[in-house]
Design an enzyme around this catalytic site. Structure first.
Site, PDB file in Angstrom:
ATOM      1  N   ASP A 148      34.160  63.613  51.804  1.00 29.49           N
ATOM      2  CA  ASP A 148      32.917  63.633  51.040  1.00 29.49           C
ATOM      3  C   ASP A 148      32.381  65.047  50.844  1.00 29.49           C
ATOM      4  OD1 ASP A 148      30.399  61.774  50.178  1.00 29.49           O
ATOM      5  OD2 ASP A 148      29.704  63.573  51.211  1.00 29.49           O
ATOM      6  N   PHE A 176      28.816  60.367  48.456  1.00 21.89           N
ATOM      7  CA  PHE A 176      29.867  59.919  47.546  1.00 21.89           C
ATOM      8  C   PHE A 176      30.827  58.950  48.222  1.00 21.89           C
ATOM      9  CE2 PHE A 176      28.968  64.073  45.207  1.00 21.89           C
ATOM     10  CZ  PHE A 176      28.072  63.450  44.358  1.00 21.89           C
ATOM     11  N   ASP A 177      30.970  59.013  49.539  1.00 24.54           N
ATOM     12  CA  ASP A 177      31.686  57.958  50.247  1.00 24.54           C
ATOM     13  C   ASP A 177      30.971  56.625  50.046  1.00 24.54           C
ATOM     14  OD1 ASP A 177      34.073  58.790  51.523  1.00 24.54           O
ATOM     15  OD2 ASP A 177      32.944  59.901  53.014  1.00 24.54           O
ATOM     16  N   VAL A 178      29.660  56.644  50.191  1.00 25.14           N
ATOM     17  CA  VAL A 178      28.887  55.412  50.031  1.00 25.14           C
ATOM     18  C   VAL A 178      28.976  54.908  48.591  1.00 25.14           C
ATOM     19  CG1 VAL A 178      26.575  54.413  50.138  1.00 25.14           C
ATOM     20  CG2 VAL A 178      27.352  55.955  51.947  1.00 25.14           C
ATOM     21  N   GLY A 181      32.386  53.455  47.992  1.00 24.48           N
ATOM     22  CA  GLY A 181      32.494  52.155  48.635  1.00 24.48           C
ATOM     23  C   GLY A 181      31.835  51.069  47.809  1.00 24.48           C
TER      24      GLY A 181
END
Length: 393
Positions: A148, A176-178, A181
């Site tokens: 991220d 950006f990971d969230v 996802g």
């Protein structure tokens, strides 16, 4: 599909009955699969014998387990598979054959080494929805590791975060990971809808960089549609004024008067109604042009009271605003507004406080039954299931 005697803990959520093979690790994939578990899917978390590395990302911790891991792995069963071992690869392939959804976030091409890539598993399970999450896509950026922080840097987000005369900053979470996802979750649900209609699965691909370019919304559009390269503005907004923190008699208060009507309400509560008809501040475009003249006037008016008092007065008048809380304060205000942000998952000594799923359903509520699993906690049970011919108890 799992046999009926293997449905303990799946509850009655809207995705009850779906089997999810979770070959992902760290954040984006596990966050997506946790949300699927919350909605009733049976999620089987496949880990290496060393376990998901977030198990050791601490402090902070609860007992001897990372709170990072606990925050994104409820509702799952864990099986440890060594994909360098032929027998364990066979177990993984059988899981993929029985699953409705498979999600993975190895570097592009990584699953092919084990015969677990989309083309291989879809040959035996054509209805499978197979989701891949990468950092930079599976083509030109497939060789680049995806973290991220890297994506916050290369996407341009860090160039927008911080004071105009200071260094760039990362966001306080792996944003950006969230996003990736959640984008993966949207793609999975859409592909399941298509499968329901046609019987055919498909490959869903999401990248952190792709989610970043989409997720920067107005700043992305400024460049794509307007040819403007946005820059850091601290807490100010490039297109809306006032939309920023402003000091009060004690603490800063976020004020988000995002249209002319809200600005009029704001200045009436502040005791300066004439500002709404001042030619410098009449329209949002005027206020944006004259922001440096407006800001000290608003600060002077706000100095008469503290942030909490202004919060109540302005919200009652319909003006969006709020104090800048700590995370503890954020939970407190969520409690105040009846959102019950913390739920307990598991029972007895295994019970873990966790953050509530943000989606509420009137008929099929989220499920909070299985605590985050210990490494290989359900390995023996799952191996028995996967080596028993389907249809047999």
């Amino acid at each position: 599909m799992a046999s009926e005697d293997h449905s303990e803990g799946t509850g009655g959520g809207p995705l009850a009955g779906l089997v999810v093979a979770d070959f992902s690790r760290v954040l984006a994939g596990p966050y997506a699969t946790m949300l699927l578990a919350d909605l009733g899917a049976e999620v089987i978390k496949v880990e290496s014998p060393q376990g998901d590395e977030t198990r050791t990302w601490m402090p902070p911790k609860r007992d001897e387990t990372s709170t990072y891991y606990l925050g994104i792995n409820r509702g799952k069963r864990s099986i440890a598979l060594d994909l360098r071992d032929a027998e364990d690869v066979a177990v993984g392939k059988e899981l993929a054959r029985r699953a409705d959804v498979l999600i993975e976030n190895l570097r592009p091409g990584g699953m092919a080494k084990y015969g677990l890539d989309y083309e291989s598993v879809a040959a035996d399970n054509p209805g499978l929805v197979y989701a891949s999450i990468s950092g930079f896509g599976s083509t030109g950026g497939g060789h680049v590791p995806g973290y991220d922080l890297m994506v916050q840097a290369v996407s341009g987000l860090m160039s927008l975060t911080g004071a105009p005369d200071g260094p760039p900053f990362r966001a306080g979470i792996s944003i950006f990971d969230v996003m990736a996802g959640k984008d993966a979750l949207i793609g999975i649900l859409a592909a399941l809808r298509h499968r329901d209609a046609t019987g055919k699965g498909q490959h869903v691909e999401v990248s952190l960089l792709g989610s970043a370019m989409s997720g920067m919304v107005n700043q992305s559009s400024a460049y794509a549609a307007g040819g403007v390269v946005p820059t850091r503005m601290g807490n100010a907004h490039p297109s809306v004024v006032p939309y920023e923190p402003l000091p009060t008699a004690d603490n800063d208060l976020i004020v988000a008067a995002a249209n002319d009507g809200l600005f009029r309400k704001l200045v009436v509560v502040l005791g300066r109604p004439e500002l709404a008809d001042d030619p410098r501040f009449l329209r949002n475009a005027d206020r944006t042009e004259h922001r440096e003249e407006l800001r000290p006037i608003l600060i002077e008016a706000l100095s008469a009271k503290g942030a909490e008092e202004w919060f109540d007065l302005l919200v009652d008048a319909g003006v969006p605003c709020g104090p800048i809380n700590s995370v503890a304060g954020g939970f407190a205000i969520a409690e105040r507004f009846g959102l019950d942000p913390i739920v307990s998952v598991g029972e007895g000594e295994r019970a873990v406080p966790t953050t509530r799923n943000p989606i509420r359903f009137s008929g099929t509520p989220a499920v909070y039954e299985l605590p985050p699993p210990e490494l290989d906690e359900h390995g023996a049970e799952l191996r028995r299931w996967l080596t028993t011919p389907e249809g047999q108890a």
